[in-house]
Design a protein around this motif. Structure first.
Motif, short mmCIF file in Angstrom:
data_model
loop_
_atom_site.label_atom_id
_atom_site.label_comp_id
_atom_site.label_asym_id
_atom_site.label_seq_id
_atom_site.Cartn_x
_atom_site.Cartn_y
_atom_site.Cartn_z
N ARG A 187 0.82 -1.21 0.00
CA ARG A 187 0.00 0.00 0.00
C ARG A 187 0.85 1.26 0.00
O ARG A 187 0.35 2.35 -0.25
CB ARG A 187 -0.92 0.01 1.23
N SER A 199 -0.28 3.92 -5.61
CA SER A 199 -0.48 2.86 -4.64
C SER A 199 -1.82 2.20 -4.86
O SER A 199 -2.86 2.84 -4.95
CB SER A 199 -0.42 3.45 -3.22
N PRO A 214 -4.38 -1.26 -3.57
CA PRO A 214 -4.54 -2.28 -2.56
C PRO A 214 -4.03 -3.62 -3.06
O PRO A 214 -4.28 -3.99 -4.20
CB PRO A 214 -6.06 -2.31 -2.31
#
Length: 246
Positions: A120, A128, A130
């Protein structure tokens, strides 16, 4: 889930390797694997993974040596996995550039939590995403797209994960950079180890005292090697750390 990150699993134990590959692929990651140190280094060069899980005991070389060589050309996050119980083994691993470590035996939930927390955090300005459905806190607060002058000639470029001191680059691992940035965004404010773990590593399984202390020691050593006489990070009350560029 679409694979948005690449992970390399390095372990010569087929059962553990297969478990890690399965768990990470189920989380939507693109996973490759290696069972020797030489093969691991070759695949890091070839696939340029975002993260490497690295066993300390490999048939051709120690995992710490693999990590040391890897750090010469890659900024991938490294999670060391060890069945060795001694603090010395973990200390050496973190000193050569690992970002985190896990002890064997481990649970699939622990693997996902550690990997998800690291992925993350942005690397080299990349967006970024998940890594899995595991719920994690938000990344470290602070400017993500600009240079931050934190005093004493030290500048943090969050977009590229680069620290420079008087114009010269200080070679930090991703975790070291994020730790320094977290401290520097709140200068003069003391952080307890547990706070730093939540802010930087974002994991619930991490032994905060050991991990934070080693990374702080590494930061201090690297800044001294860069020619700085500034203390930068002060210990407060034996249990907290404070950023002070004076």
């Amino acid at each position: 889930m679409e694979a948005t990150h690449r992970v390399l699993v390095v372990d010569d134990d087929a059962d553990i390797r297969d478990l890690l590959v399965f768990v990470l692929e189920q989380a939507g990651l693109e996973v490759s694997w290696a069972e020797t140190g030489e093969d691991a280094l070759a695949k890091v060069r070839e696939h340029q993974p975002d993260l490497v899980t690295l066993d300390l005991t490999l048939p051709d070389m120690d995992g710490t040596e693999v990590c040391r060589r890897l750090r010469e050309f890659s900024d991938a996050y490294v999670v060391m996995i060890t069945g060795r119980a001694s603090e010395t083994d973990r200390l050496v691993g973190l000193e050569v550039g690992a970002d985190d470590y896990m002890n064997k035996p481990f649970s699939p939930r622990e693997v996902l939590a550690r990997v998800s927390a690291l992925l993350r955090r942005p690397r080299l300005g990349a967006p970024s995403e998940p890594a899995s459905s595991v719920e994690e806190p938000a990344p470290v607060a602070g400017p993500a797209d600009a240079e931050l002058d934190v005093g004493g000639g030290l500048v943090l470029d969050s977009a590229r994960h680069v620290a420079t001191l008087d114009g010269e680059r200080v070679m930090l691992t991703p975790a070291e950079f994020d730790l320094l940035r977290a401290l520097a965004t709140r200068p003069g404010e003391a952080w307890e180890r547990e706070e730093l773990v939540r802010e930087v590593w974002q994991g619930e399984f991490i032994e905060s005292d050991f991990l934070v202390d080693v990374h702080i020691a590494n930061l201090r050593r690297k800044l001294r090697r860069a020619g700085s006489r500034t203390t930068w990070i002060r210990t407060v009350g034996g249990a907290s750390y404070l950023y002070d560029p004076s």
